[in-house]
Design an enzyme around this catalytic site. Sequence first.
Site, PDB file in Angstrom:
ATOM      1  CE  LYS A 112      -4.433  -1.592   1.474  1.00 29.06           C
ATOM      2  NZ  LYS A 112      -5.640  -1.412   2.256  1.00 29.06           N
ATOM      3  CE  LYS A 193      -5.414  -7.430  -1.827  1.00 33.00           C
ATOM      4  NZ  LYS A 193      -5.202  -7.215  -0.458  1.00 33.00           N
ATOM      5  CE  LYS A 196     -14.580   0.402  -5.214  1.00 37.49           C
ATOM      6  NZ  LYS A 196     -15.394   1.412  -4.546  1.00 37.49           N
TER       7      LYS A 196
HETATM    8  P1  TYM Z   1     -10.718  -5.313   3.427  1.00 42.79           P
HETATM    9  O1  TYM Z   1     -11.707  -4.245   3.657  1.00 42.79           O
HETATM   10  O2  TYM Z   1      -9.625  -5.070   2.435  1.00 42.79           O
HETATM   11  O3  TYM Z   1     -11.458  -6.645   2.975  1.00 42.79           O
HETATM   12  C1  TYM Z   1     -12.548  -7.212   3.667  1.00 42.79           C
HETATM   13  C2  TYM Z   1     -12.422  -8.733   3.656  1.00 42.79           C
HETATM   14  O4  TYM Z   1     -12.373  -9.223   2.313  1.00 42.79           O
HETATM   15  C3  TYM Z   1     -11.237 -10.067   2.135  1.00 42.79           C
HETATM   16  N1  TYM Z   1     -10.730  -9.903   0.759  1.00 42.79           N
HETATM   17  C4  TYM Z   1     -10.574 -10.901  -0.123  1.00 42.79           C
HETATM   18  N2  TYM Z   1     -10.797 -12.227  -0.046  1.00 42.79           N
HETATM   19  C5  TYM Z   1     -10.548 -12.981  -1.148  1.00 42.79           C
HETATM   20  N3  TYM Z   1     -10.080 -12.470  -2.307  1.00 42.79           N
HETATM   21  C6  TYM Z   1      -9.828 -11.143  -2.436  1.00 42.79           C
HETATM   22  N4  TYM Z   1      -9.380 -10.660  -3.592  1.00 42.79           N
HETATM   23  C7  TYM Z   1     -10.068 -10.303  -1.316  1.00 42.79           C
HETATM   24  N5  TYM Z   1      -9.953  -8.964  -1.107  1.00 42.79           N
HETATM   25  C8  TYM Z   1     -10.344  -8.748   0.167  1.00 42.79           C
HETATM   26  C9  TYM Z   1     -10.229  -9.587   3.168  1.00 42.79           C
HETATM   27  O5  TYM Z   1      -9.305 -10.596   3.490  1.00 42.79           O
HETATM   28  C10 TYM Z   1     -11.119  -9.204   4.326  1.00 42.79           C
HETATM   29  O6  TYM Z   1     -11.388 -10.331   5.138  1.00 42.79           O
HETATM   30  N6  TYM Z   1      -7.598  -4.924   7.359  1.00 42.79           N
HETATM   31  C11 TYM Z   1      -8.893  -5.425   6.931  1.00 42.79           C
HETATM   32  C12 TYM Z   1     -10.072  -4.879   7.712  1.00 42.79           C
HETATM   33  C13 TYM Z   1      -9.980  -5.066   9.190  1.00 42.79           C
HETATM   34  C14 TYM Z   1     -10.136  -6.286   9.897  1.00 42.79           C
HETATM   35  C15 TYM Z   1     -10.012  -5.936  11.267  1.00 42.79           C
HETATM   36  C16 TYM Z   1     -10.379  -7.595   9.514  1.00 42.79           C
HETATM   37  C17 TYM Z   1      -9.754  -4.085  10.085  1.00 42.79           C
HETATM   38  N7  TYM Z   1      -9.764  -4.601  11.365  1.00 42.79           N
HETATM   39  C18 TYM Z   1     -10.091  -6.906  12.257  1.00 42.79           C
HETATM   40  C19 TYM Z   1     -10.458  -8.563  10.517  1.00 42.79           C
HETATM   41  C20 TYM Z   1     -10.316  -8.204  11.876  1.00 42.79           C
HETATM   42  C21 TYM Z   1      -9.117  -5.023   5.459  1.00 42.79           C
HETATM   43  O7  TYM Z   1      -8.563  -4.062   4.990  1.00 42.79           O
HETATM   44  O8  TYM Z   1     -10.074  -5.766   4.807  1.00 42.79           O
END
Ligand code: TYM
Length: 330
Positions: A112, A193, A196
């Site tokens: 990032k 992956k 967005k």
């Molecule tokens: P975020 O908002 O990027 O994504 C939300 C969830 O979607 C999953 N994900 C995917 N799974 C499969 N293939 C993909 N291409 C893909 N893109 C995203 C992510 O693994 C996620 O589970 N840091 C986290 C948010 C967060 C969080 C937390 C998660 C903040 N605090 C505490 C768990 C526990 C994030 O940016 O997810």
Amino acid sequence: MNGRVFSGAQPTGTLHIGNYFGAIRNWAALQEDHECVYCIVDYHAITIEVDPNVLRAASRSMALDLIACGIDPERSILFVQSAVPEHTELAWILGTVTSYGDLTRMTQFKDKSAGRKFVSAGLFTYPVLQAADILLYRATGVPVGKDQVQHLELSRRIARRFNSRYGELFPEPEPIVPKKGARIMSLADPSIKMSKSAGEAHYIGVMEDESSIRKKIRSAVTDVGLKPGSEMSPGVENLFEILELATAEGGDPTIVRELREEFEAGKLLYSRLKDAVFEELIRIIRPIQQRRAEVAQSGKIEEILEEGAMRARELARPTIAEVRKRVGLG
Ligand code: TYM
């Protein structure tokens, strides 16, 4: 009940099918037999500059998406992170038991921050806030996609260090990662992956309209030639994975078998595979989109989020009180 789970998603405006297959489907399934706390993580979202009006609207929009995907605000606690400021207080405290070296090894930070003119300290300490999110509720399970597993490992290390310094308080949270769909790849570039941030062509939104989804699937990257027994290229593998995941939700799996056999025989027309992916995806997406429209119309989202924040705070307050006592604060 089998313990408490916590997970979060960033309010990016809309969910894509990577989020859905990698995480949100599990969020919904876990509601059957777990106490679930689900959070729209707006404190995390501001680690990269975002327009305040866009952010506020995106948080509401994400709540609607999640409910449409099956998160039931009666059974689960659904809330916006910044409505529970205990997250940030715990994050500060946990930052003091987090190793700087560990943070430098986070691949998401490297990805990032690459190519950015301004890299915020918040982006660097992001995983500490993520650990605080989970530990604040003393959750034992965390449904996420594969890209979050490293952050979860760090959360466990942070819990361990806190416990050894101040006495056992936090359980070590385990990631709950699906066998299939844990890492859906971009359609336009299957070496990265689905996300967005890579741009429009790279993801399929759960709420996107059909014609746009059709276009994106039609132009998905595959490969040029097919010989019997040849290895599957990443793009084709990704399409098969999406097809399998979609048919697994009440569809007919024979289509997957047929197409796989055609592939093995070197006879598969990719246009046929793409049409099948489109049909199956639309079949599961259509009712989700309908549900979203209904929930949006009901005009209850503010109320739902307020109630969620109240319930979340009730769980968060005693943890913070105990942490303050153990650390000698106040
Ligand atoms: P975020 O908002 O990027 O994504 C939300 C969830 O979607 C999953 N994900 C995917 N799974 C499969 N293939 C993909 N291409 C893909 N893109 C995203 C992510 O693994 C996620 O589970 N840091 C986290 C948010 C967060 C969080 C937390 C998660 C903040 N605090 C505490 C768990 C526990 C994030 O940016 O997810």
